[in-house]
Enzyme design. Structure first.
Site, PDB file in Angstrom:
ATOM      1  CE1 TYR A   1      -3.914   2.238   0.881  1.00  0.00           C
ATOM      2  CE2 TYR A   1      -2.499   3.102   2.615  1.00  0.00           C
ATOM      3  CZ  TYR A   1      -3.656   3.185   1.859  1.00  0.00           C
ATOM      4  OH  TYR A   1      -4.540   4.220   2.073  1.00  0.00           O
TER       5      TYR A   1
ATOM      6  CE  LYS B   1      -3.547   5.067  -1.184  1.00  0.00           C
ATOM      7  NZ  LYS B   1      -4.575   5.596  -2.087  1.00  0.00           N
TER       8      LYS B   1
HETATM    9  P1  NAP Z   1     -13.236   2.779   1.724  1.00  0.00           P
HETATM   10  O1  NAP Z   1     -14.220   3.348   2.698  1.00  0.00           O
HETATM   11  O2  NAP Z   1     -12.771   1.388   1.897  1.00  0.00           O
HETATM   12  O3  NAP Z   1     -13.839   2.974   0.240  1.00  0.00           O
HETATM   13  C1  NAP Z   1     -13.099   2.515  -0.850  1.00  0.00           C
HETATM   14  C2  NAP Z   1     -13.779   2.969  -2.126  1.00  0.00           C
HETATM   15  O4  NAP Z   1     -12.981   2.522  -3.242  1.00  0.00           O
HETATM   16  C3  NAP Z   1     -15.153   2.362  -2.308  1.00  0.00           C
HETATM   17  O5  NAP Z   1     -15.961   3.300  -2.966  1.00  0.00           O
HETATM   18  C4  NAP Z   1     -14.867   1.158  -3.218  1.00  0.00           C
HETATM   19  O6  NAP Z   1     -15.990   0.748  -4.007  1.00  0.00           O
HETATM   20  C5  NAP Z   1     -13.792   1.739  -4.096  1.00  0.00           C
HETATM   21  N1  NAP Z   1     -12.975   0.726  -4.755  1.00  0.00           N
HETATM   22  C6  NAP Z   1     -12.233  -0.257  -4.190  1.00  0.00           C
HETATM   23  N2  NAP Z   1     -11.622  -0.991  -5.153  1.00  0.00           N
HETATM   24  C7  NAP Z   1     -11.986  -0.449  -6.344  1.00  0.00           C
HETATM   25  C8  NAP Z   1     -11.715  -0.757  -7.697  1.00  0.00           C
HETATM   26  N3  NAP Z   1     -10.935  -1.795  -8.036  1.00  0.00           N
HETATM   27  N4  NAP Z   1     -12.259   0.011  -8.662  1.00  0.00           N
HETATM   28  C9  NAP Z   1     -13.075   1.052  -8.347  1.00  0.00           C
HETATM   29  N5  NAP Z   1     -13.390   1.380  -7.085  1.00  0.00           N
HETATM   30  C10 NAP Z   1     -12.852   0.640  -6.105  1.00  0.00           C
HETATM   31  O7  NAP Z   1     -11.898   3.669   1.672  1.00  0.00           O
HETATM   32  P2  NAP Z   1     -11.605   5.151   2.171  1.00  0.00           P
HETATM   33  O8  NAP Z   1     -11.070   5.066   3.537  1.00  0.00           O
HETATM   34  O9  NAP Z   1     -12.737   6.043   1.846  1.00  0.00           O
HETATM   35  O10 NAP Z   1     -10.348   5.490   1.228  1.00  0.00           O
HETATM   36  C11 NAP Z   1     -10.471   6.222   0.025  1.00  0.00           C
HETATM   37  C12 NAP Z   1      -9.077   6.541  -0.486  1.00  0.00           C
HETATM   38  O11 NAP Z   1      -8.373   7.285   0.506  1.00  0.00           O
HETATM   39  C13 NAP Z   1      -8.239   5.298  -0.767  1.00  0.00           C
HETATM   40  O12 NAP Z   1      -7.410   5.517  -1.896  1.00  0.00           O
HETATM   41  C14 NAP Z   1      -7.399   5.185   0.486  1.00  0.00           C
HETATM   42  O13 NAP Z   1      -6.197   4.498   0.237  1.00  0.00           O
HETATM   43  C15 NAP Z   1      -7.164   6.637   0.825  1.00  0.00           C
HETATM   44  N6  NAP Z   1      -6.803   6.882   2.207  1.00  0.00           N
HETATM   45  C16 NAP Z   1      -7.645   6.537   3.222  1.00  0.00           C
HETATM   46  C17 NAP Z   1      -7.264   6.790   4.526  1.00  0.00           C
HETATM   47  C18 NAP Z   1      -8.130   6.447   5.712  1.00  0.00           C
HETATM   48  O14 NAP Z   1      -7.660   6.601   6.851  1.00  0.00           O
HETATM   49  N7  NAP Z   1      -9.354   6.016   5.539  1.00  0.00           N
HETATM   50  C19 NAP Z   1      -6.023   7.365   4.802  1.00  0.00           C
HETATM   51  C20 NAP Z   1      -5.201   7.703   3.741  1.00  0.00           C
HETATM   52  C21 NAP Z   1      -5.606   7.454   2.453  1.00  0.00           C
HETATM   53  P3  NAP Z   1     -17.085  -0.334  -3.460  1.00  0.00           P
HETATM   54  O15 NAP Z   1     -17.957   0.420  -2.481  1.00  0.00           O
HETATM   55  O16 NAP Z   1     -17.849  -0.746  -4.673  1.00  0.00           O
HETATM   56  O17 NAP Z   1     -16.320  -1.439  -2.818  1.00  0.00           O
END
Ligand code: NAP
Length: 247
Positions: A155, A159
């Site tokens: 990951y 990133k």
């Molecule tokens: P999340 O709640 O797990 O949501 C993930 C989203 O990505 C969902 O809409 C999912 O769709 C979609 N997705 C997953 N695989 C996919 C694919 N192959 N093609 C298209 N869509 C896909 O994640 P989140 O926490 O909101 O994170 C969003 C972004 O922010 C990610 O890139 C993550 O790495 C980044 N981020 C998050 C955090 C954190 O603390 N949460 C911190 C730093 C960075 P479905 O609903 O259909 O599964």
């Protein structure tokens, strides 16, 4: 060209940070196209919330890691149909594990979705935006892409790769009026982080100077800024939204 709908495309807009970005960009006046891969019901909830607030949105099933499907989506749904103003590369997954035990498929899948998927969407968006001589591309990276994290080598590599992709694309596209920036969220309350054990969350909280986890809306506000009129002179940057975690 100018009478076409002005669209902001948010990958992974069905839940979490992507949903908050979709809702915010709709409030900012864009028609929002959001993608999902496995949870159509959640994608429809985002679309309904946007409609209820007076905005417009459509959801599309599109696996970001499938490059052919990404190309087909841009040809069928975007090119010559709408004016793509904003791309938010947000779709992401984790498959955590210690480096020495990491399976090839867990490495490959995380790179494919988080990095290759973002590249595929960025490449197609850049073609259209370069032609129209305007556009904003925002890549959702992570604080761990800047500082590293044990148990997340796949990951973190993806990133950190996104940050390099952002800086290179910014240089290539700046002459065409297209900006490319990254946002690096800290620890944000979403489904992705809700699976973490309480002890780990408590430990993380200790390392956040602002003393709270972030909300998806905190990231959406940064995305809104980078997509908006005030950020026209900002490109190739990494905007950290992490409660002071990485200083
Ligand atoms: P999340 O709640 O797990 O949501 C993930 C989203 O990505 C969902 O809409 C999912 O769709 C979609 N997705 C997953 N695989 C996919 C694919 N192959 N093609 C298209 N869509 C896909 O994640 P989140 O926490 O909101 O994170 C969003 C972004 O922010 C990610 O890139 C993550 O790495 C980044 N981020 C998050 C955090 C954190 O603390 N949460 C911190 C730093 C960075 P479905 O609903 O259909 O599964």
């Amino acid at each position: 060209m100018s009478d076409m709908p002005k669209v902001a495309l948010v990958t992974g807009g069905s839940r979490g940070i992507g949903r908050a970005c979709a809702e915010r960009l709709a409030k900012d006046g864009f028609e929002v196209y959001l993608t999902y891969v496995s949870r159509p019901e959640e994608a429809e909830k985002t679309v309904a919330a946007i409609a209820e607030a007076g905005g417009e949105a459509k959801a599309f099933r599109l696996d970001a890691s499938n490059r052919q499907a990404v190309c087909a989506f841009f040809t069928e749904e975007i090119k010559d149909k709408v004016s793509l103003e904003v791309l938010v590369n947000n779709a992401g997954i984790t498959k955590d594990g210690l480096l020495i035990r990491m399976k090839d498929e867990d490495w490959d899948k995380v790179i494919q979705v988080n990095l290759t998927g973002a590249f595929a969407c960025l490449r197609e968006a850049a073609k259209l935006m370069a032609k129209q001589r305007s556009g904003r591309i925002i890549n959702i990276s992570s604080v761990v892409g800047q500082m590293g994290n044990a148990g997340q080598a796949n990951y973190v590599a993806a990133k950190a790769g996104l940050i390099g992709l952002t800086k290179s694309a910014a240089r290539e596209l700046s002459g065409r009026g297209v900006t490319v920036n990254a946002v690096t969220p800290g620890f944000i309350q979403t489904d992705m982080t809700s699976v973490l054990p309480e002890a780990i969350v408590a430990k993380m909280l200790e390392s956040i100077p602002l003393g709270r986890l972030g909300a998806p809306e905190d990231i959406a506000a940064a995305v809104s800024f980078l997509a908006g009129p005030g950020a026209g002179y900002v490109t190739g940057q990494v905007l950290a939204v992490n409660g002071g975690m990485y200083m």
